[in-house]
Design a protein around this motif. Structure first.
Motif, mmCIF file in Angstrom:
data_model
loop_
_atom_site.group_PDB
_atom_site.id
_atom_site.type_symbol
_atom_site.label_atom_id
_atom_site.label_comp_id
_atom_site.label_asym_id
_atom_site.label_seq_id
_atom_site.Cartn_x
_atom_site.Cartn_y
_atom_site.Cartn_z
ATOM 1 N N UNK A 318 0.650 -1.174 -0.189
ATOM 2 C CA UNK A 318 -0.188 -0.176 0.386
ATOM 3 C C UNK A 318 0.743 0.905 -0.064
ATOM 4 N N UNK A 319 1.761 1.121 0.718
ATOM 5 C CA UNK A 319 2.870 1.922 0.361
ATOM 6 C C UNK A 319 3.900 2.447 -0.707
ATOM 7 N N UNK A 320 3.682 1.596 -1.074
ATOM 8 C CA UNK A 320 4.685 1.923 -2.590
ATOM 9 C C UNK A 320 3.954 2.233 -3.495
ATOM 10 N N UNK A 321 2.448 1.171 -3.258
ATOM 11 C CA UNK A 321 1.244 1.653 -4.675
ATOM 12 C C UNK A 321 0.685 3.270 -4.189
ATOM 13 N N UNK A 322 -0.174 3.517 -2.975
ATOM 14 C CA UNK A 322 -0.936 4.503 -3.190
ATOM 15 C C UNK A 322 -0.941 5.782 -3.739
ATOM 16 N N UNK A 323 0.828 6.656 -3.593
ATOM 17 C CA UNK A 323 1.230 7.578 -5.282
ATOM 18 C C UNK A 323 0.443 7.064 -6.325
ATOM 19 N N UNK A 324 1.559 6.224 -7.249
ATOM 20 C CA UNK A 324 0.473 6.090 -8.499
ATOM 21 C C UNK A 324 -1.016 5.594 -8.351
ATOM 22 N N UNK A 325 -1.509 5.210 -7.084
ATOM 23 C CA UNK A 325 -3.206 5.105 -7.095
ATOM 24 C C UNK A 325 -3.850 6.822 -6.910
ATOM 25 N N UNK A 327 -2.285 8.983 -7.655
ATOM 26 C CA UNK A 327 -1.906 10.234 -9.705
ATOM 27 C C UNK A 327 -3.036 9.887 -10.481
ATOM 28 N N UNK A 328 -3.807 8.553 -10.278
ATOM 29 C CA UNK A 328 -4.830 8.246 -10.936
ATOM 30 C C UNK A 328 -6.121 8.876 -10.537
ATOM 31 N N UNK A 329 -6.211 9.756 -9.313
ATOM 32 C CA UNK A 329 -7.396 10.011 -8.792
ATOM 33 C C UNK A 329 -7.923 8.593 -8.284
ATOM 34 N N UNK A 330 -7.796 7.957 -7.779
ATOM 35 C CA UNK A 330 -7.902 6.525 -7.291
ATOM 36 C C UNK A 330 -8.169 6.275 -5.631
ATOM 37 N N UNK A 331 -8.820 5.424 -5.002
ATOM 38 C CA UNK A 331 -8.232 5.032 -4.135
ATOM 39 C C UNK A 331 -7.738 3.066 -3.615
ATOM 40 N N UNK A 332 -6.904 3.141 -2.987
ATOM 41 C CA UNK A 332 -6.553 2.134 -2.668
ATOM 42 C C UNK A 332 -6.870 1.910 -0.743
ATOM 43 N N UNK A 333 -8.049 0.456 -0.899
ATOM 44 C CA UNK A 333 -8.150 -0.110 0.422
ATOM 45 C C UNK A 333 -7.834 -1.464 0.507
ATOM 46 N N UNK A 334 -7.104 -1.299 1.411
ATOM 47 C CA UNK A 334 -6.573 -2.635 2.465
ATOM 48 C C UNK A 334 -7.633 -3.279 3.415
ATOM 49 N N UNK A 335 -8.158 -4.200 3.921
ATOM 50 C CA UNK A 335 -8.438 -4.632 4.731
ATOM 51 C C UNK A 335 -7.741 -6.386 4.607
ATOM 52 N N UNK A 359 -3.666 -3.894 -12.948
ATOM 53 C CA UNK A 359 -4.486 -4.064 -14.229
ATOM 54 C C UNK A 359 -5.132 -3.252 -13.551
ATOM 55 N N UNK A 360 -5.400 -3.432 -12.229
ATOM 56 C CA UNK A 360 -6.821 -1.975 -11.879
ATOM 57 C C UNK A 360 -6.578 -0.794 -12.264
ATOM 58 N N UNK A 361 -5.465 -0.836 -11.469
ATOM 59 C CA UNK A 361 -5.267 1.150 -12.289
ATOM 60 C C UNK A 361 -5.263 1.156 -13.920
ATOM 61 N N UNK A 362 -4.931 -0.008 -14.786
ATOM 62 C CA UNK A 362 -5.306 0.504 -15.652
ATOM 63 C C UNK A 362 -6.451 0.196 -16.553
ATOM 64 N N UNK A 363 -6.872 -0.170 -16.034
ATOM 65 C CA UNK A 363 -8.718 -0.655 -16.554
ATOM 66 C C UNK A 363 -9.961 -0.215 -15.305
ATOM 67 N N UNK A 369 -12.352 2.906 -6.500
ATOM 68 C CA UNK A 369 -11.565 2.103 -5.285
ATOM 69 C C UNK A 369 -11.266 0.972 -5.333
ATOM 70 N N UNK A 370 -10.233 0.434 -5.775
ATOM 71 C CA UNK A 370 -9.758 -1.286 -5.124
ATOM 72 C C UNK A 370 -9.279 -1.292 -3.845
ATOM 73 N N UNK A 371 -10.005 -2.738 -4.066
ATOM 74 C CA UNK A 371 -9.737 -2.940 -2.528
ATOM 75 C C UNK A 371 -9.392 -4.716 -2.672
ATOM 76 N N UNK A 372 -8.421 -4.518 -1.185
ATOM 77 C CA UNK A 372 -8.134 -6.214 -0.828
ATOM 78 C C UNK A 372 -7.845 -6.132 0.343
ATOM 79 N N UNK A 373 -9.222 -7.241 0.289
ATOM 80 C CA UNK A 373 -9.475 -7.973 1.562
ATOM 81 C C UNK A 373 -8.765 -9.648 1.404
ATOM 82 N N UNK A 374 -8.538 -9.599 2.510
ATOM 83 C CA UNK A 374 -7.977 -11.231 3.252
ATOM 84 C C UNK A 374 -8.706 -11.406 4.274
ATOM 85 N N UNK A 375 -9.535 -12.231 3.972
ATOM 86 C CA UNK A 375 -10.160 -13.743 4.982
ATOM 87 C C UNK A 375 -9.411 -15.614 5.242
ATOM 88 N N UNK A 376 -10.117 -15.670 6.608
ATOM 89 C CA UNK A 376 -8.867 -17.026 6.619
ATOM 90 C C UNK A 376 -10.370 -18.005 7.308
#
Length: 454
Positions: A318-325, A327-335, A359-363, A369-376
């Motif tokens: 998230x720290x690495x890609x947040x600036x790129x998101x 810049x494209x006026x998108x939001x990256x959320x992690x849960x 791919x999410x940024x491109x398309x 918003x692009x969301x990363x959700x982890x479940x176990x």
């Protein structure tokens, strides 16, 4: 040889000779048609590439540069405005005029073949519309002399004649050399293996019992199927990589020639050098992806698994890609729960996640918003990456992990894709003994779910 051997030899000679004539005729026709389609497709693709540049800068300089590049090639280009007036061309227009008179309203976005009769016409030709603001502002006509096609067919005929003579000679020699100890099943199997060696994998063998001959028959059929699959994969791969390498190399060569041969202003020189750099970077990424796939295919791709805390791992991404998101006026959320641990290769897992997020940024669109959700659960860990982008058509979903397969073919170059990213993702996940599932709906977005064993 006794009488029976002569009869069997003669019978097999006639059968094999007839099959060879039929297969050679069929293969010759297929190769000729395939080659002509490739020439027309390549010509159309070249026109579409010029069209893509002209849609960005439909001005006299860009038109002049396009025609200048074609003047150095074995093809010609004519560029007209929306009313059909010739703006520039790489060759004399008089001999091309009859091809310029077509109903412009019937030209689709992907272009159109306006002359494909290579047998009788001196040229084959295609046209691509230049659109700006949803309206046609011009047309790119591409032409290629059919002499090269006729020369290719002549050489092909010579090769087929030589191959036919060699095949007939070998058939006669093999039949003569057969001893009376050879039986009919062995003759059929020998013929089958000969056909396989010539590239014909559609072999049929008689059903045998459970003895050694039956096992040999089954093995030959299995070998033919395997070789057929490998040949198909190889041909598709070579065709795709040839196309992928040809386009950026054409741009690099064309613009390098312009920079070297013309007196350009600093601004113009910088513009062309930037294009050369962009295409060079594209080639570099493509070659890197190809090396990765080659290593995977050779089983030399090293996976070094270790325990990974997914919460901390995803925070670093998230720290690495947040600036790129942003810049494209998108939001990256992690849960992600803080105590989820998986066994994986950190660098390869990062490569998987970054490919999917790219791919999410491109398309995706701005303000989404692009969301990363982890479940176990007890058996597995699931990492879900969901966006609100364009989505993938249902008919394309089964093929998106194939090498060089693209969904949005018209915009591939502007988006920078090579068609290898998802193929690498799938291979890496398989090497982790994982699974990836895709859910998508046009206009609403796409979700990739990566499942690792717990």
């Amino acid at each position: 040889m006794n009488k029976l051997s002569i009869k069997i030899g003669t019978m097999f000679f006639l059968i094999i000779f007839g099959l060879e004539i039929f297969m050679f005729f069929f293969l010759h026709s297929a190769i000729v048609e395939s080659r002509i389609e490739e020439e027309l497709s390549a010509l159309q693709a070249r026109g579409n590439s010029h069209r893509a540049i002209l849609e960005k800068h439909f001005d006299a300089d860009t038109i002049s540069h396009v025609t200048l590049m074609e003047s150095e090639a074995n093809t010609d280009v004519v560029i007209t405005n929306e009313s059909g007036k010739v703006l520039d061309s790489s060759d004399e227009v008089d001999r091309l005029k009859k091809y310029l008179k077509i109903p412009y309203a019937n030209i689709p976005r992907e272009g159109k073949i306006i002359e494909g009769n290579w047998r009788d016409e001196p040229l084959i030709a295609t046209v691509s519309p230049v659109e700006q603001g949803g309206k046609a502002t011009g047309f790119v006509y591409m032409f290629q002399d059919t002499k090269s096609v006729h020369n290719l067919i002549d050489r092909l005929n010579e090769h087929f004649l030589l191959a036919g003579l060699i095949s007939v000679s070998l058939t006669i020699i093999i039949i003569i050399s057969l001893s009376k100890a050879l039986t009919k099943p062995l003759i059929i199997m020998k013929d089958a293996t000969s056909q396989i060696s010539k590239g014909n994998f559609e072999v049929t063998l008689p059903k045998r019992g459970n003895d050694e001959l039956g096992d040999l028959s089954k093995s030959i059929k299995l070998l033919a199927n395997d070789l057929k699959y490998l040949k198909k994969e190889r041909n598709e791969f070579l065709a795709s990589i040839s196309h992928e390498l040809r386009t950026p190399l054409t741009y690099i060569k064309g613009y390098t020639d312009i920079v070297l041969k013309r007196n350009l202003s600093i601004k113009e020189r910088q513009k062309y050098l930037n294009i050369i750099l962009e295409e060079t970077n594209r080639l570099s990424i493509l070659i890197k992806d190809l090396f990765d796939l080659a290593k995977i295919d050779k089983n030399t791709f090293v996976i070094e698994k270790e325990q990974i805390n997914l919460y901390e791992f995803l925070l670093s991404i998230e720290r690495k890609l947040s600036p790129a998101f942003l810049e494209k006026k998108m939001n990256l959320r992690i849960s992600c729960p803080s105590n989820v641990i998986i066994l994986a290769d950190p660098s390869r897992l990062e490569q998987i996640i970054l490919n999917l997020l790219d791919n999410s940024m491109k398309y995706s669109y701005a303000d989404t918003e692009t969301a990363i959700n982890v479940s176990k659960d007890k058996l597995s860990v699931q990492i879900s990456i969901k966006d609100n982008g364009k989505g993938i058509p249902n008919e394309d979903i089964p093929y998106i992990f194939n090498r060089f397969y693209r969904v949005d073919k018209a915009r591939t170059r502007s988006l920078g894709g090579s068609g290898l990213g998802l193929a690498i993702v799938k291979e890496l996940i398989d090497m982790h003994d994982g699974e990836i599932i895709v859910k998508s709906e046009l206009g609403k977005g796409t979700e990739f779910a990566i499942i690792f064993k717990g």
